[in-house]
Design an enzyme around this catalytic site. Structure first.
Site, PDB file in Angstrom:
ATOM      1  N   TRP A   1     -10.287  -3.411   7.092  1.00  0.00           N
ATOM      2  CA  TRP A   1      -9.125  -2.702   6.539  1.00  0.00           C
ATOM      3  C   TRP A   1      -8.873  -1.392   7.274  1.00  0.00           C
ATOM      4  O   TRP A   1      -7.719  -1.007   7.488  1.00  0.00           O
ATOM      5  CB  TRP A   1      -9.298  -2.493   5.037  1.00  0.00           C
TER       6      TRP A   1
ATOM      7  N   LYS B   1      -7.410  -5.103  -7.700  1.00  0.00           N
ATOM      8  CA  LYS B   1      -8.861  -5.235  -7.738  1.00  0.00           C
ATOM      9  C   LYS B   1      -9.452  -4.543  -8.970  1.00  0.00           C
ATOM     10  O   LYS B   1     -10.174  -5.165  -9.739  1.00  0.00           O
ATOM     11  CB  LYS B   1      -9.472  -4.678  -6.449  1.00  0.00           C
TER      12      LYS B   1
ATOM     13  N   ASP C   1      -8.244   5.340   1.519  1.00  0.00           N
ATOM     14  CA  ASP C   1      -7.869   4.053   0.947  1.00  0.00           C
ATOM     15  C   ASP C   1      -8.981   3.640  -0.007  1.00  0.00           C
ATOM     16  O   ASP C   1     -10.088   3.321   0.411  1.00  0.00           O
ATOM     17  CB  ASP C   1      -7.699   3.029   2.067  1.00  0.00           C
TER      18      ASP C   1
END
Length: 363
Positions: free
Chosen positions: A104, A198, A174
Site C-alpha cells: 500500500w 476494515k 494511512d
C-alpha cells in the site's frame, strides 16, 4: 434465531459487529419512526444531518477530542487519497517524503510521483517488506511538504507500534487497516485517513481526520471534488455522501464505546493476535510467521506452511469448517487471518483449534 455466522477473516470488506448489523436490520425500513430508511432520506434533511454530525463527534471523542482537528467523510477509498494528498500539498519546490513499507505504501508513492517530486525517507524493501524500518532510520527531505507513512500493511502483515516526531514537517498516515484498534496520541499526526471497510464500517466511506489548517487553502488548479477545502467548507455535504455507510459507521463507533473504548479494544486485539502467533511460534516450524516478531501486525496475521500444496490443503479444509478469507493476498501467497476489531475472540479460538488439529494430522 440467526443461522450460524461464518468465521470471517476477510481483509476488507471485513467483519462487522453482529450487534451493529442487528440494529441496522431493525431500522432498515423505518428509521426512528420516519417511515423511511435512512438510505431514502435527503442528505440535506435534519434527520440525516444529525447522524452525520454525531458520527464526526463520536469519532473525535474516541480519539480523545483533540483540539483543532476536523473530520471529513469522503469517497474513493484510500486509493483516492494517494492522489489527493500530493495534489493538495505538493507544490513546486517541495517534496513528498514517503516511508516504503510494502504494497500500500508503494501505491501511494506511485500516485505521488505522477503529481510531483517524491523522496523515500526509509524502506523495508531489502527484507522484502517483512521487517519495518526503524523510526531512527527515517530521513525526511529538507524541503518535505509532509512525511507519509502506512501504519499497517494488510498484505505483508506489518504494523508500526509507534510513530516519529517529525518536528515542523506534517505527518500524514494511512491507517486504513488499524484505525481505532488502539489508543492514539492524535497530536503526533497532522492527518490520518482510512477506508472504512476494515475497522470503521462498510466499504464506500473514507475518513480523513486532520488539523484544520491542513484542510484549508487547497490549490484552485485542481477540481473541486479533489480539494480538501471543498469538503471542509461544506461539512462533507458538498455532494451526496455515502449516507448509509456513515450511518453504519456511527453504529460501529457506538459499539466501540460499548466495548469500553480504545483501551479495551486494544486489549481484545492483543489477546486475539497473541493467540494465533502463539500457535505459530509453538508449532516447531510447521507454521512459520512471515514477519519479524517485533513488527507483526495485530490486524493481519500472515504465515506460511512448508509448501504450497500443504497451504492449499489448509485453505480447502478451513473453508469446509466455515473459515472465510484465510488465503493470503494473490501478490504474496501464503495464509492470512485478518482480525479487525469486529472479529470476535470465539472466531479466533476456533481458528487456533483448527490450526492445532491440522498440524496434528499433517505434521
Amino acid at each position: 434465531m440467526m443461522n450460524k455466522r461464518a468465521f470471517n477473516f476477510n481483509a476488507g470488506p471485513a467483519a462487522l459487529p453482529l450487534e451493529v448489523l442487528e440494529r441496522a436490520q431493525a431500522e432498515l425500513v423505518d428509521y426512528k419512526g420516519t417511515g423511511m430508511s435512512i438510505m431514502e432520506m435527503s442528505h440535506r434533511g435534519a434527520v440525516y444531518e444529525s447522524v452525520h454530525n454525531e458520527a464526526q463527534e463520536r469519532l473525535l471523542s474516541l480519539l480523545g477530542n483533540p483540539k483543532g482537528y476536523k473530520v471529513l467523510f469522503l469517497q474513493g477509498g484510500a486509493s483516492t487519497q494517494f492522489a489527493m494528498i500530493p495534489m493538495n500539498f505538493l507544490s513546486a519546490g517541495v517534496t513528498g517524503s514517503y516511508v516504503n513499507t510494502g504494497s500500500w505504501a508503494k501505491k501511494a508513492i506511485s500516485e505521488a510521483k505522477i503529481i510531483g517530486e517524491t523522496h523515500i525517507a526509509a524502506s523495508g524493501e531489502s527484507s522484502k517488506f517483512m521487517k519495518l524500518p526503524s523510526l531512527s532510520e527515517i530521513e525526511i527531505a529538507e524541503n518535505a511538504a509532509y512525511l507519509h507513512m502506512t501504519s499497517n500493511e494488510t498484505i505483508e502483515g506489518t504494523q508500526f507500534k509507534d510513530f516519529p516526531d517529525t518536528g515542523n514537517t506534517p505527518l500524514i498516515v494511512d491507517m486504513s487497516s488499524d484505525i481505532l484498534s488502539r489508543p492514539l496520541d492524535m497530536n503526533k499526526f497532522d492527518m490520518i485517513y482510512a477506508g472504512a471497510q476494515k475497522n470503521l464500517g462498510p466499504s464506500g466511506v473514507t475518513v480523513v481526520i486532520a488539523k484544520e489548517e491542513m484542510l484549508t487553502g487547497s490549490p484552485k488548479t485542481i477540481p473541486s471534488m479533489l480539494r480538501y477545502d471543498t469538503f471542509l467548507g461544506n461539512n462533507s455535504l458538498y455532494n451526496t455522501p455515502p449516507s448509509f455507510g456513515i450511518y453504519l459507521m456511527n453504529e460501529v463507533l457506538k459499539w466501540i464505546e460499548e466495548q469500553g473504548g480504545l483501551v479495551q479494544v486494544e486489549k481484545a486485539n492483543e489477546k486475539k493476535a497473541g493467540s494465533i502467533y502463539q500457535v505459530i511460534d509453538e508449532s516447531q516450524g510447521f507454521y512459520r510467521g512471515c514477519v519479524d516478531a517485533e513488527d507483526r501486525s495485530r490486524m493481519n496475521v500472515t504465515f506460511r506452511l512448508a509448501d504450497e500444496a500443504l497451504e492449499k490443503e489448509f485453505i480447502k479444509q478451513s473453508e469446509k469448517e466455515g473459515f472465510i478469507g484465510i488465503k493470503g493476498h494473490r501478490s504474496v501467497g501464503g495464509l492470512r487471518a485478518s482480525i479487525y476489531n469486529a472479529v470476535p475472540y470465539e472466531s479466533v479460538k476456533a481458528l487456533t483449534d483448527f490450526m492445532k488439529e491440522f498440524q496434528k494430522i499433517n505434521g
